[in-house]
Design a protein around this motif. Sequence first.
Motif, PDB file in Angstrom:
ATOM      1  N   UNK A 169      68.110  42.329  40.002  1.00 12.91           N
ATOM      2  CA  UNK A 169      69.010  42.867  39.348  1.00 12.91           C
ATOM      3  C   UNK A 169      69.613  42.151  37.997  1.00 12.91           C
ATOM      4  N   UNK A 170      70.587  42.577  37.142  1.00 14.15           N
ATOM      5  CA  UNK A 170      70.871  41.681  35.952  1.00 14.15           C
ATOM      6  C   UNK A 170      72.398  41.637  36.122  1.00 14.15           C
ATOM      7  N   UNK A 171      73.233  40.726  35.547  1.00 16.57           N
ATOM      8  CA  UNK A 171      74.706  40.690  35.887  1.00 16.57           C
ATOM      9  C   UNK A 171      75.308  40.197  34.346  1.00 16.57           C
ATOM     10  N   UNK A 172      76.011  41.186  34.080  1.00 16.70           N
ATOM     11  CA  UNK A 172      77.025  40.664  32.935  1.00 16.70           C
ATOM     12  C   UNK A 172      78.104  39.814  33.198  1.00 16.70           C
ATOM     13  N   UNK A 173      78.322  38.964  32.560  1.00 16.26           N
ATOM     14  CA  UNK A 173      79.793  38.138  32.612  1.00 16.26           C
ATOM     15  C   UNK A 173      80.907  38.792  31.559  1.00 16.26           C
ATOM     16  N   UNK A 174      81.982  39.303  32.242  1.00 21.39           N
ATOM     17  CA  UNK A 174      82.731  40.112  31.261  1.00 21.39           C
ATOM     18  C   UNK A 174      84.172  39.307  31.202  1.00 21.39           C
ATOM     19  N   UNK A 175      84.150  38.097  31.827  1.00 23.32           N
ATOM     20  CA  UNK A 175      85.530  37.235  31.704  1.00 23.32           C
ATOM     21  C   UNK A 175      86.062  37.288  32.893  1.00 23.32           C
ATOM     22  N   UNK A 176      86.617  38.378  33.444  1.00 22.72           N
ATOM     23  CA  UNK A 176      87.530  38.499  34.584  1.00 22.72           C
ATOM     24  C   UNK A 176      86.627  38.987  35.727  1.00 22.72           C
ATOM     25  N   UNK A 177      85.600  39.666  35.257  1.00 23.12           N
ATOM     26  CA  UNK A 177      84.466  40.527  36.205  1.00 23.12           C
ATOM     27  C   UNK A 177      82.948  40.185  35.912  1.00 23.12           C
ATOM     28  N   UNK A 178      81.855  40.267  37.038  1.00 21.41           N
ATOM     29  CA  UNK A 178      80.863  40.613  36.946  1.00 21.41           C
ATOM     30  C   UNK A 178      80.391  42.083  36.884  1.00 21.41           C
ATOM     31  N   UNK A 179      79.517  42.548  36.225  1.00 24.95           N
ATOM     32  CA  UNK A 179      78.942  43.844  36.295  1.00 24.95           C
ATOM     33  C   UNK A 179      77.505  43.668  36.438  1.00 24.95           C
ATOM     34  N   UNK A 229      72.477  32.621  16.341  1.00 26.56           N
ATOM     35  CA  UNK A 229      73.396  33.773  16.959  1.00 26.56           C
ATOM     36  C   UNK A 229      73.697  34.713  15.545  1.00 26.56           C
ATOM     37  N   UNK A 230      73.481  33.954  14.249  1.00 26.99           N
ATOM     38  CA  UNK A 230      73.695  34.840  13.085  1.00 26.99           C
ATOM     39  C   UNK A 230      72.554  35.960  12.892  1.00 26.99           C
ATOM     40  N   UNK A 231      71.431  35.683  13.535  1.00 25.46           N
ATOM     41  CA  UNK A 231      70.250  36.696  13.615  1.00 25.46           C
ATOM     42  C   UNK A 231      70.223  37.497  15.010  1.00 25.46           C
ATOM     43  N   UNK A 232      70.473  36.806  16.227  1.00 27.93           N
ATOM     44  CA  UNK A 232      70.576  37.588  17.335  1.00 27.93           C
ATOM     45  C   UNK A 232      71.832  37.374  18.047  1.00 27.93           C
ATOM     46  N   UNK A 233      72.119  38.324  18.741  1.00 24.41           N
ATOM     47  CA  UNK A 233      73.440  38.225  19.668  1.00 24.41           C
ATOM     48  C   UNK A 233      73.011  38.691  21.001  1.00 24.41           C
ATOM     49  N   UNK A 234      73.441  37.919  22.035  1.00 26.76           N
ATOM     50  CA  UNK A 234      73.549  38.190  23.483  1.00 26.76           C
ATOM     51  C   UNK A 234      75.050  37.998  23.963  1.00 26.76           C
ATOM     52  N   UNK A 235      75.446  38.750  24.782  1.00 28.15           N
ATOM     53  CA  UNK A 235      76.608  38.477  25.808  1.00 28.15           C
ATOM     54  C   UNK A 235      76.043  37.699  26.941  1.00 28.15           C
ATOM     55  N   UNK A 236      77.094  37.145  27.564  1.00 25.23           N
ATOM     56  CA  UNK A 236      76.508  36.074  28.934  1.00 25.23           C
ATOM     57  C   UNK A 236      75.922  37.376  29.824  1.00 25.23           C
ATOM     58  N   UNK A 237      74.624  36.742  30.134  1.00 21.76           N
ATOM     59  CA  UNK A 237      73.916  37.687  31.228  1.00 21.76           C
ATOM     60  C   UNK A 237      73.152  36.707  32.182  1.00 21.76           C
TER      61      UNK A 237
END
Length: 286
Positions: free
Chosen positions: A235-245, A220-228
């Motif tokens: 479809x693709x779904x992001x996890x934002x804590x209280x909601x899915x986008x 993660x020091x070289x690459x980053x990803x949010x939960x997805x």
Amino acid sequence: MIDIMDKRLRAEQFRTRLNRALSDSGLSQSALARAVGVDRSTISQLLTDAGARLPNAHVVGACAGALGVSADWLLSLSDRPENAADLVAASLSMTKAPRALVDERIFDWHQEAQGYKIRHVPAALPDMLKTRALLEWEFAPHLGRTADQAIGASEDRLTWMRQSASDYEIALPIYELDSFAQGAGYYEGLPLEIRLEQLTQFERLAEQLYPRLRIYLFDAKRLYSSPITIFGPLLCVFYAGSHYLAFRDKERIATFTSHFDNLVREADITARQLPGRLRALRAAIA
């Protein structure tokens, strides 16, 4: 001559689509005329006139608005009849993400994508691969008496994954697994025996389910990803804590699929190397 032919074809397509939209809407010609602000004879002419002329932009736009379709579709500039607002609503949605393991929306998405590759960057360790002891430590304090039901649902997800036709790829930051093994950060206070049992289960599942389940560790020091989670091409779904986008448009799905595939290509620990890494972590803390 080509321009004249194009105009006739476009006018013919306009009449066809206007008739279809009017029929689907259930409106009468008189009701459409009132909504557009023209005489009924004007609407009748738009629906039947075999000429090459198209109505002006105001009439096209008013017809589109009254019938709930896009002006671009009426003019054959788009193959999608939905208006812009409906297209956005169809391609982007937001749903609540309860802090619990019983999440029928997620399960529905998995079932919808059965047979496609599912790519996943979890927010922590993947729930469906956790031991019952870890799930109880993590969820029982806030789920109370419903914890057993939630944990059973997580176990059901693992059983379903074993039987489904989907391949799973999981990309996980190296620090997440290291923090877990050391009982640091989020996992502070987690008893050693639970950590050892979990590392053993991870190793067992990684070997048993390979190659249908492939887990990669990236730096993660070289690459980053949010939960997805990317459910094939659907479809693709992001996890934002209280909601899915959730996104359903192909361009965004392709973009985030490429992002995930880069995590796999740049992974420091491949799926084949993961069992060895897990054994090393277990030996270091035992």
